[in-house]
Design an enzyme around this catalytic site. Structure first.
Site, short mmCIF file in Angstrom:
data_model
loop_
_atom_site.label_atom_id
_atom_site.label_comp_id
_atom_site.label_asym_id
_atom_site.label_seq_id
_atom_site.Cartn_x
_atom_site.Cartn_y
_atom_site.Cartn_z
N LYS A 64 0.91 -1.34 0.00
CA LYS A 64 -0.01 0.01 0.01
C LYS A 64 1.03 1.17 -0.08
CE LYS A 64 -4.54 1.03 0.52
NZ LYS A 64 -5.77 -0.01 0.04
N GLY A 69 -24.90 3.45 4.17
CA GLY A 69 -23.89 3.98 3.30
C GLY A 69 -24.25 3.77 1.99
N GLY A 113 -22.79 5.04 -0.90
CA GLY A 113 -21.90 5.65 -1.79
C GLY A 113 -22.05 4.83 -3.19
N VAL A 141 -20.53 1.89 -3.51
CA VAL A 141 -20.66 0.31 -3.55
C VAL A 141 -22.02 0.39 -3.15
CG1 VAL A 141 -20.26 -1.68 -2.38
CG2 VAL A 141 -18.38 -0.06 -2.99
#
Ligand code: NAD
Length: 352
Positions: free
Chosen positions: A80, A179, A181, A183
């Protein structure tokens, strides 16, 4: 902070720093484990308070990528990167410089988009290095991973239903989604079309309106979503939402959603297990985006990628089997399976 001690504790291989004052870039790449292949993981932009905070985050995030790739059978390692600061004004300079950083690792690390970065940023990175995934479809990439992530969560929910009731259909089931958003929206649409009844919440209520207008779901205020009676609670917003305060409120049989780091602490996996709530480990059920982007490396084929996303169903059923046989929480079973695969690979190549 003793950096080597931090790296030793969780088994990280490398931690690399990049300082480019001309571009205004301070970036860190962490490579957790490359036993299974080059380390793939997104690049996050975040205004960390200090470098230590950024190091801790990149170490934690890179390790999670190793586990996700391993348990899902992907031949990639975990890495990452983080860019320290707020959103840059001169994105071209910043992402060209970041691309040179990635290129300097000669393919040990493959970057992609993450929180605060976008497909267009990765296209700038691509000017400097070929070790980047998540570029647009026009440029031969797979584009926004959110649809693949939502499809993966859908297959994960079916695996959970199979485990708790023997049947996998979502028709007639109730799902509380936190949520709406990128997804959450796709998922609410898929579930509604398949005949599920959805309860939706978002701190921005307007995001729930389109789904409700088209499919007749129901809006729930954010504070009430945990205690909403539904077959499935589906966290698709923030991490850390499964904790001592929220777990006693849950009135569901299943927790299955896309959010990263849903458990505030690993012991909260046990708390869910003891309450008889089936938890789909987050890094497994939300692996659709990674599976999709990993396909870019060998040349992107949407049908192939989406059929691989479907394998999340079998991966979760295997995890549930291990959890039942060994009487351990599902998050622990997933970790064990991920570590076993890496151990086996190391042993087969003489690494142990
Ligand atoms: P997003 O930012 O598009 O959506 C998040 C939504 O959650 C927003 O609409 C936001 O308003 C809402 N929200 C924030 N706090 C809330 C709260 N307390 N209560 C209710 N709603 C709240 O993010 P996304 O891309 O849809 O990702 C959702 C989650 O899934 C994140 O945790 C992300 O890390 C994880 N994830 C996403 C992907 C992907 O492909 N996008 C892949 C793996 C994991």
């Amino acid at each position: 902070m003793d950096i080597f001690r931090e790296m030793n504790t969780k088994g990280h291989e490398r931690l690399l720093f990049w300082n480019d004052p001309d571009a205004g870039l301070n970036a860190i790449i962490a490579i957790h484990n490359t036993t299974l292949g080059p380390a793939l993981g997104g690049c996050r932009i975040w205004p960390y308070n200090n470098t230590q905070e950024a190091i801790k985050d990149v170490l934690r995030l890179s390790r999670a990528m190793t586990y996700k790739a391993s348990v899902c059978g992907i031949n990639l390692g975990g890495g990452k990167s983080v860019i320290i600061g707020s959103q840059p004004k001169n994105r071209e300079a910043v992402f060209r410089s970041f691309g040179r950083f990635v290129e300097s690792l000669e393919g040990v690390y493959i970057t992609a988009e993450d929180v605060g970065t976008s497909v267009s940023d990765m296209e700038i990175v691509k000017l400097q290095t070929s070790h980047v995934a998540g570029v647009s479809k026009e440029k031969g990439g797979s584009g926004d991973p959110s649809i693949a992530t939502a499809i993966g969560v859908y297959w994960g929910i079916k695996a959970c239903l199979k485990k708790v009731s023997g049947g996998e259909s979502v028709a007639g089931k109730t799902v509380a989604i936190q949520g709406i958003g990128k997804v959450g929206f796709y998922l609410a649409e898929i579930l509604s079309k398949e005949g599920a009844r959805v309860f939706l919440t978002d701190i921005d209520r307007s995001r729930t309106e389109d789904i409700i207008k088209r499919f007749g779901g129901e809006y729930i205020p954010p504070k009430d979503i945990f205690s909403t009676a539904a077959d499935i609670f589906c966290p698709c917003a923030l991490g850390g939402i499964l904790n001592n305060e929220t777990i006693p409120l849950l009135k569901c049989r299943i927790v299955a959603g896309s959010a990263n780091n849903q458990l505030e602490d690993e012991r909260h996996g046990r708390l869910l297990y003891e309450r008889g709530i089936l938890y789909a480990p987050d890094y497994v059920i939300n692996a659709g985006g990674l599976i999709n982007v990993a396909n870019e490396i060998e040349g992107y084929d949407k049908d192939k990628a989406l059929s691989q996303v479907k394998s999340i169903y079998d991966t979760l059923l295997n995890i549930f089997r291990v959890s039942t046989v060994e009487s351990i929480p599902t998050n622990m079973a997933a970790d064990r399976m991920a570590e076993d695969r890496i151990r086996r690979k190391k042993a087969s190549t003489g690494g142990l």
